[in-house]
Design an enzyme around this catalytic site. Structure first.
Site, PDB file in Angstrom:
ATOM      1  CG  ASP A 180      -0.294  -0.617   2.597  1.00 54.10           C
ATOM      2  OD1 ASP A 180       1.173  -0.217   2.619  1.00 54.10           O
ATOM      3  OD2 ASP A 180      -0.786  -0.220   4.092  1.00 54.10           O
ATOM      4  CD  GLU A 221       0.640  -6.811   3.498  1.00 52.08           C
ATOM      5  OE1 GLU A 221       1.480  -7.538   4.325  1.00 52.08           O
ATOM      6  OE2 GLU A 221       1.007  -6.193   2.848  1.00 52.08           O
ATOM      7  CD  GLU A 268       0.906   4.492   4.295  1.00 57.86           C
ATOM      8  OE1 GLU A 268       2.294   4.144   4.656  1.00 57.86           O
ATOM      9  OE2 GLU A 268       0.198   5.119   5.087  1.00 57.86           O
ATOM     10  CG  HIS A 282       7.416   3.743  10.646  1.00 61.56           C
ATOM     11  ND1 HIS A 282       7.413   2.935  11.133  1.00 61.56           N
ATOM     12  CD2 HIS A 282       6.500   3.997   9.356  1.00 61.56           C
ATOM     13  CE1 HIS A 282       6.800   1.930  10.691  1.00 61.56           C
ATOM     14  NE2 HIS A 282       5.976   2.917   9.320  1.00 61.56           N
ATOM     15  NE  ARG A 317       2.994  10.699   5.488  1.00 62.24           N
ATOM     16  CZ  ARG A 317       3.522  10.937   5.024  1.00 62.24           C
ATOM     17  NH1 ARG A 317       4.219  12.186   5.268  1.00 62.24           N
ATOM     18  NH2 ARG A 317       4.849  10.358   3.927  1.00 62.24           N
ATOM     19  CG  HIS A 333      11.656   6.317  10.793  1.00 53.85           C
ATOM     20  ND1 HIS A 333      12.597   7.678   9.577  1.00 53.85           N
ATOM     21  CD2 HIS A 333      10.721   5.852   9.350  1.00 53.85           C
ATOM     22  CE1 HIS A 333      12.033   7.156   8.731  1.00 53.85           C
ATOM     23  NE2 HIS A 333      11.268   5.852   8.485  1.00 53.85           N
TER      24      HIS A 333
END
Length: 385
Positions: free
Chosen positions: A100, A122, A136, A213, A215, A246
Site C-alpha cells: 500500500d 498483499e 496507505e 514511525h 506518519r 527511524h
C-alpha cells in the site's frame, strides 16, 4: 527459461516491500514459466539496498526517485514517469506491486494505463478509515480498482475484496510472503552489523523491542509514545528497551529527548533486516506502530502491542497475538507492565498460532499468476493451522 516465458516486472521501493517481494522474486526466478525483472524506485534508499543484498537480489532497474523534502505528490508523479519508462522498454505481461505504498499505487496505475495486467500482492487489507493509515489506506483501495489478480494474505482480506465487488475468480488467499522471508532469515547464522547489538541481545536482561514511525503518529502522539517508553524504563530498570529509531527528524525529535537520559533505553539507528529479525527473536515482547511487525513477531512467539488506534490486520487481534493500545501513554505503560508481570497474560498472547502464513505464500502466488496467464493452475488457498 522457456522462449515463451511470461515477463513479470516486480516493482518496489521500500524496505517492507523488499522483504515481502524477495521470496516471490526467488520463486519466479526458479520457475521456467516466468522471466522476472526487479524494478526498484529507491523510496527507502539505504534500507532497501540492505534487503536486496541480504536476499541476493540485483535489480535490473533502479529509478532512484527520492529527493530531499519532496511531497507525496512529487513521489507519485516521479514514480509513474519512471515506471512508465521501464514499461516501454520491457513490455512485461504482468506487473507485481506489493502492499500500500505510494510506490505500489503509482506503479499499478502506470501499468494499468499501459494495458498491462496488475498483480497486487498483499491485497485486501482495510481499516475502514480513509485517513488512517495515511496515505496507505487510500493507496490500497486505489490498487484494488486496477488489479487483475488480488493475492490476499488471509481469508479476511479476501472477504474485504469480495464485499467491494471484486470478482471472486480474481482473488486468491496465499498467506503472507513476509512469513516466507522471516523463516528464511531465521536460518541465517551471521554476526550483527553492530557488535554492541550482539552484546545487548546476549546479556540476559529481558528486552522490549520498540519501533515507531507512522506518519499519523507524528507530533503529539509520537511524543506520547516516547514518554510511555520512558515511564516503562523507569518502572522496570531490570528491562532493556531496544529502540531502533527511524531517521526521520520529526520522529527523532519527538522521542529522543524523552529517553536519552535513561541507561536502560538503547536508541540505535534502524537495524538491517537480519539484525531486526535477530532482535525480535531475542525480545520478550514488541511495541510497534508498524504493519509488518504485527505479522512477523507472532511467528516467533512474541506478543505485540500496537501503538495505533486501528489496524488493517484484524486476524492477529482475533487470534490474540496482538493488542491495540493506541498512542496513549497510560495504556501503553499499563499493558506493557501487565505482560511483563503476569505470566498467564503473557502466555495467552505468546502461545497462539500465527494467522498470517506458513512459509508457502510465494509458491501459491506463483501458481495463481500461472493460472492468470494460462500456464498453470492455482493451489488451494491458505488456511491457518
Amino acid at each position: 527459461m522457456s522462449a515463451a516465458a511470461t515477463k513479470v516486472a516486480v516493482v518496489y521501493g521500500t524496505r517492507p516491500e523488499a522483504i515481502k517481494v524477495a521470496p516471490l522474486i526467488a520463486a519466479l526466478e526458479d520457475d521456467e514459466r516466468f522471466d522476472a525483472t526487479a524494478v526498484v524506485t529507491g523510496q527507502h534508499r539505504e534500507m532497501l539496498d540492505q534487503v536486496n543484498s541480504l536476499f541476493e537480489i540485483v535489480p535490473r532497474y533502479d529509478l532512484d526517485l527520492m529527493r530531499p523534502g519532496q511531497s507525496l505528490n512529487s513521489i507519485v508523479a516521479r514514480a509513474i514517469d519512471g515506471v512508465d519508462d521501464v514499461m516501454l522498454i520491457e513490455r512485461p505481461d504482468l506487473v507485481v506491486v506489493q502492499g500500500d505504498t505510494s510506490t505500489a499505487m503509482a506503479a499499478g496505475l502506470a501499468a494499468f494505463n499501459r494495458g498491462i495486467k496488475v498483480v497486487h500482492l498483499e491485497a485486501g487489507l482495510r481499516t475502514g478509515d480513509l485517513d488512517s493509515p495515511f496515505p496507505e489506506e487510500a493507496n490500497r483501495r486505489l490498487l484494488s480498482q486496477v488489479s487483475r489478480l488480488h493475492l490476499a494474505p488471509t481469508a479476511h482480506a479476501a472477504e474485504n475484496l469480495l464485499r467491494e465487488g471484486v470478482d471472486p475468480d480474481r482473488v486468491r488467499v496465499t498467506g503472507n510472503t513476509v512469513i516466507d522471508a522471516l523463516l528464511t532469515a531465521s536460518r541465517w547464522v551471521r554476526p550483527s552489523d553492530d557488535p554492541a547489538l550482539d552484546a545487548l541481545l546476549t546479556e540476559g536482561r529481558p528486552i522490549i523491542l520498540a519501533t515507531a514511525h507512522r506518519r499519523e503518529n507524528q507530533g503529539d502522539a509520537m511524543a506520547a509514545i516516547g514518554s510511555a517508553l520512558a515511564d516503562i524504563a523507569l518502572a522496570r530498570p531490570d528491562v532493556t528497551i531496544l529502540l531502533p529509531l527511524h531517521r526521520n527528524p520529526v520522529v527523532r525529535d519527538a522521542v529522543i529527548p524523552r529517553v536519552e537520559h535513561l541507561q536502560n533505553v538503547a536508541v540505535t539507528a534502524p537495524l538491517s533486516y537480519a539484525d531486526f529479525t535477530k532482535a525480535m527473536a531475542a525480545a520478550k515482547l514488541v511495541l510497534t506502530d508498524s504493519g509488518g511487525v504485527q505479522e512477523e513477531a507472532p511467528s516467533l512467539g512474541k506478543p505485540v502491542l500496537v501503538m495505533r488506534d486501528n489496524t488493517e490486520r484484524p486476524e492477529a487481534l482475533a487470534a490474540g497475538t496482538v493488542r491495540l493500545v493506541g498512542a496513549n501513554r497510560a495504556r501503553i505503560v499499563a499493558e506493557t507492565l501487565r505482560l511483563l508481570d503476569d505470566p498467564r497474560a503473557y502466555a495467552e498472547m505468546a502461545n497462539t498460532a500465527n494467522p498470517y502464513g506458513d512459509g508457502l505464500a510465494s509458491r501459491r502466488a506463483v501458481a495463481a499468476m500461472a493460472e492468470l496467464v494460462g500456464t498453470g493452475k492455482r493451489e488451494a488457498d491458505f488456511v491457518p493451522a
